[in-house]
Design an enzyme around this catalytic site. Structure first.
Site, short mmCIF file in Angstrom:
data_model
loop_
_atom_site.label_atom_id
_atom_site.label_comp_id
_atom_site.label_asym_id
_atom_site.label_seq_id
_atom_site.Cartn_x
_atom_site.Cartn_y
_atom_site.Cartn_z
N GLY A 1 12.79 2.51 -7.77
CA GLY A 1 12.95 2.94 -9.20
C GLY A 1 14.19 4.07 -8.95
O GLY A 1 14.93 4.06 -9.80
N ARG B 1 16.37 7.72 -3.98
CA ARG B 1 15.48 7.12 -2.98
C ARG B 1 16.33 5.78 -2.54
O ARG B 1 16.49 5.40 -1.10
CB ARG B 1 14.14 6.40 -3.47
CG ARG B 1 13.30 5.75 -2.15
CD ARG B 1 12.07 5.29 -2.55
NE ARG B 1 11.15 6.18 -3.47
CZ ARG B 1 10.27 6.04 -4.16
NH1 ARG B 1 10.47 4.96 -5.18
NH2 ARG B 1 9.70 7.07 -4.89
N ARG C 1 26.15 4.64 -14.60
CA ARG C 1 25.15 5.02 -15.14
C ARG C 1 24.34 5.97 -14.09
O ARG C 1 23.08 6.15 -14.44
CB ARG C 1 24.12 4.11 -15.86
CG ARG C 1 24.67 3.61 -17.25
CD ARG C 1 23.84 2.52 -17.85
NE ARG C 1 24.44 1.96 -19.08
CZ ARG C 1 24.27 2.21 -20.17
NH1 ARG C 1 23.11 3.19 -20.46
NH2 ARG C 1 24.68 1.84 -21.27
N ARG D 1 10.40 -4.78 -4.45
CA ARG D 1 10.19 -3.34 -5.23
C ARG D 1 9.51 -2.44 -4.15
O ARG D 1 8.58 -2.83 -3.59
CB ARG D 1 9.35 -3.49 -6.35
CG ARG D 1 8.70 -1.96 -6.91
CD ARG D 1 8.47 -2.10 -8.39
NE ARG D 1 7.40 -0.82 -8.43
CZ ARG D 1 7.75 0.25 -8.50
NH1 ARG D 1 8.85 0.81 -8.20
NH2 ARG D 1 6.95 1.47 -8.89
N SER E 1 6.54 3.99 -5.78
CA SER E 1 5.39 4.97 -5.58
C SER E 1 4.46 4.48 -6.80
O SER E 1 4.77 3.70 -7.80
CB SER E 1 5.92 6.25 -5.94
OG SER E 1 6.45 6.81 -7.26
N ASP F 1 0.56 9.83 -5.96
CA ASP F 1 -0.39 10.86 -6.58
C ASP F 1 -1.62 10.07 -6.91
O ASP F 1 -1.86 8.86 -6.77
CB ASP F 1 0.26 11.39 -7.80
CG ASP F 1 0.62 10.26 -8.74
OD1 ASP F 1 -0.21 10.19 -9.58
OD2 ASP F 1 1.63 9.48 -8.63
N ARG G 1 8.42 11.89 -2.15
CA ARG G 1 8.66 10.76 -2.93
C ARG G 1 9.90 10.15 -2.60
O ARG G 1 10.15 8.96 -2.28
CB ARG G 1 8.29 10.83 -4.32
CG ARG G 1 7.11 11.11 -4.64
CD ARG G 1 6.52 10.79 -6.37
NE ARG G 1 7.36 11.76 -6.99
CZ ARG G 1 7.02 13.00 -7.45
NH1 ARG G 1 5.88 13.50 -6.86
NH2 ARG G 1 7.84 13.69 -8.31
#
Length: 237
Positions: free
Chosen positions: A20, A24, A43, A87, A90, A206, A219
């Site tokens: 996402g 990362r 973007r 995918r 997290s 989390d 993350r």
């Protein structure tokens, strides 16, 4: 070129890792891929293509939530003929069976999103992972030397990060849901529609029960076990 990725034809590999967070994506490209080249920064959603152990692999940020993810997944499948999307995200743990930094390989994903209800005219659809990818990921998790504990089970893809009704998750936990994230159900549905392969592998960032959490930098840059499993699985099928 597609509307939102806007990469030239041929710049994106048949295999795509799909975090996402665009930062990362950059960390994955810098850390794991050889000769990685930026093919899109439209973007601010970064995309890179390089090689891993001789296999051509791309990494593309997807943003947060199923609407954002669906834009990029649709364009990857339709405009760039991507065959495999994994995918690498997290998630929040929903049960004490799962610990912080554990990895969940999602065999299926439930959701509260209205996207699938609209697509299937109010009927229920069960979004599931591609079995060949799922099996390859499990085998990779057993073969790779990992610091993380790996679970195979279901995720819940929520449309809300800050839910006002957390008690609504209780029956899902009672029926085996291990963690909550925001994209897997939509990805599995789109892969089924296009006849392609998809899998979600998530690291627990989390813990909804204990309140433990990782930092934004952790993350972004420390979930390497998940990436190794994803690369090994995606290039095996």
């Amino acid at each position: 070129m597609s509307t939102h990725i806007a990469a030239e034809p041929g710049r994106i590999a048949p295999i795509v890792l799909f975090p996402g967070d665009p930062l990362r994506a950059k960390w994955i490209a810098d850390t794991f891929l050889d000769d990685a080249e930026l093919y899109s920064e439209t973007r601010g959603m970064l995309g890179f293509t390089g090689t891993w152990e001789g296999h051509r692999v791309s990494v593309q940020g997807s943003g947060m939530g199923q609407p954002s993810m669906a834009i990029y997944a649709n364009e990857l499948f339709d405009a760039y003929d991507v065959q495999t999307i994994v995918r690498v995200g997290s998630c929040g743990a929903l049960t004490e069976r799962v610990k912080i930094r554990d990895i969940i390989i999602a065999n299926a994903a439930s959701t509260d999103s209205g996207i699938n209800r609209s697509r299937f005219h109010g009927l229920d659809y069960a979004p599931v992972a591609d079995f060949s990818l799922l099996r390859a990921a499990v085998e990779a998790s057993e073969a790779e030397p990992l610091d993380s504990t790996v679970h195979v089970g279901q995720l819940f893809s929520s449309d809300q990060f800050y839910s006002t009704r957390p008690e609504l998750m209780e029956p899902f936990v009672q029926h085996g849901i291990l963690g909550v994230e925001m994209e897997a159900a939509g990805l599995y549905t789109l892969a089924a529609y296009y006849g392609r392969r998809a899998l979600a592998i998530c690291t627990v960032s989390d813990h909804i029960v204990t309140g433990e959490e990782t930092s934004a930098q952790e993350r972004e840059q420390t979930f390497g076990d998940m990436i190794r499993i994803a690369l090994r699985a995606a290039t095996a099928v």
